[in-house]
Design a protein around this motif. Structure first.
Motif, PDB file in Angstrom:
ATOM      1  N   VAL A  53      -2.662   0.303  -4.297  1.00 33.15           N
ATOM      2  CA  VAL A  53      -2.393  -1.018  -3.737  1.00 33.15           C
ATOM      3  C   VAL A  53      -1.869  -1.928  -4.844  1.00 33.15           C
ATOM      4  CG1 VAL A  53      -3.401  -3.040  -2.615  1.00 33.15           C
ATOM      5  CG2 VAL A  53      -4.227  -0.744  -2.026  1.00 33.15           C
ATOM      6  N   THR A  55      -7.956   1.960   3.980  1.00 36.12           N
ATOM      7  CA  THR A  55      -7.285   0.921   3.194  1.00 36.12           C
ATOM      8  C   THR A  55      -6.339   0.127   4.078  1.00 36.12           C
ATOM      9  OG1 THR A  55      -7.492   2.211   1.166  1.00 36.12           O
ATOM     10  CG2 THR A  55      -5.782   0.512   1.199  1.00 36.12           C
ATOM     11  N   CYS A  87      -6.539   6.308   2.853  1.00 38.72           N
ATOM     12  CA  CYS A  87      -5.374   5.466   3.170  1.00 38.72           C
ATOM     13  C   CYS A  87      -5.551   4.772   4.517  1.00 38.72           C
ATOM     14  CB  CYS A  87      -4.092   6.290   3.177  1.00 38.72           C
ATOM     15  SG  CYS A  87      -3.639   6.944   1.556  1.00 38.72           S
ATOM     16  N   GLN A  97      -9.640   3.370  -2.522  1.00 39.46           N
ATOM     17  CA  GLN A  97      -9.926   2.497  -1.384  1.00 39.46           C
ATOM     18  C   GLN A  97     -10.610   1.225  -1.854  1.00 39.46           C
ATOM     19  OE1 GLN A  97     -12.107   4.428   1.722  1.00 39.46           O
ATOM     20  NE2 GLN A  97     -12.828   2.492   2.551  1.00 39.46           N
ATOM     21  N   GLN A 101       0.842  -1.196   0.000  1.00 41.54           N
ATOM     22  CA  GLN A 101       0.000   0.000   0.000  1.00 41.54           C
ATOM     23  C   GLN A 101       0.873   1.239   0.000  1.00 41.54           C
ATOM     24  OE1 GLN A 101      -2.580   0.313   3.411  1.00 41.54           O
ATOM     25  NE2 GLN A 101      -3.033   2.457   3.017  1.00 41.54           N
TER      26      GLN A 101
END
Length: 126
Positions: A96, A57, A54, A112, A45
């Motif tokens: 990601v 996530t 973030c 996300q 990530q």
């Protein structure tokens, strides 16, 4: 052609099911990440300090890594690792990457992700 899917106001890029994976693409080692690769897969990530998606996530990827044996989650501060960000073409956070056991990038998403999408992406890596 890749499809774009809306996810909570973010654009998320996913590979089509039939899209062939390029195994000659980027390959990352533990030294590149600053952490060991997972035995089966690694969720990488790229984040930034003031990025609200973030944080969400981080939670989702951490839960998936805890749930799936042999999967590791590595979070990288995009601002601190600009050389890696540029080399991988990261333009937005969160980004990601799903790496297989050898460190090859097999999936990539911007925005996300949902837990179900992360689990499905891991199916390609393991």
């Amino acid at each position: 052609m890749p499809r774009w899917r809306r996810n909570r106001g973010e654009r998320v890029r996913e590979q089509d099911e039939g899209e062939r994976l390029d195994t000659s693409g980027p390959r990352l080692a533990a030294a590149d990440l600053g952490a060991e690769l997972g035995a089966r897969a690694t969720l990488v990530q790229f984040s930034s300090a003031f990025c609200a998606p973030c944080r969400a996530t981080r939670r989702v990827l951490g839960e998936v890594a805890d749930m799936v044996p042999g999967v590791t989650h590595v979070e990288i501060d995009a601002e601190a690792r600009l050389e890696l960000v540029r080399a991988l073409g990261v333009l937005k956070t969160p980004t990601v990457l799903v790496l297989d056991a050898d460190g090859r990038v097999v999936r990539r998403a911007v925005g996300q992700p949902r837990k179900a999408d992360v689990i499905a992406a891991l199916g390609v890596a393991v």
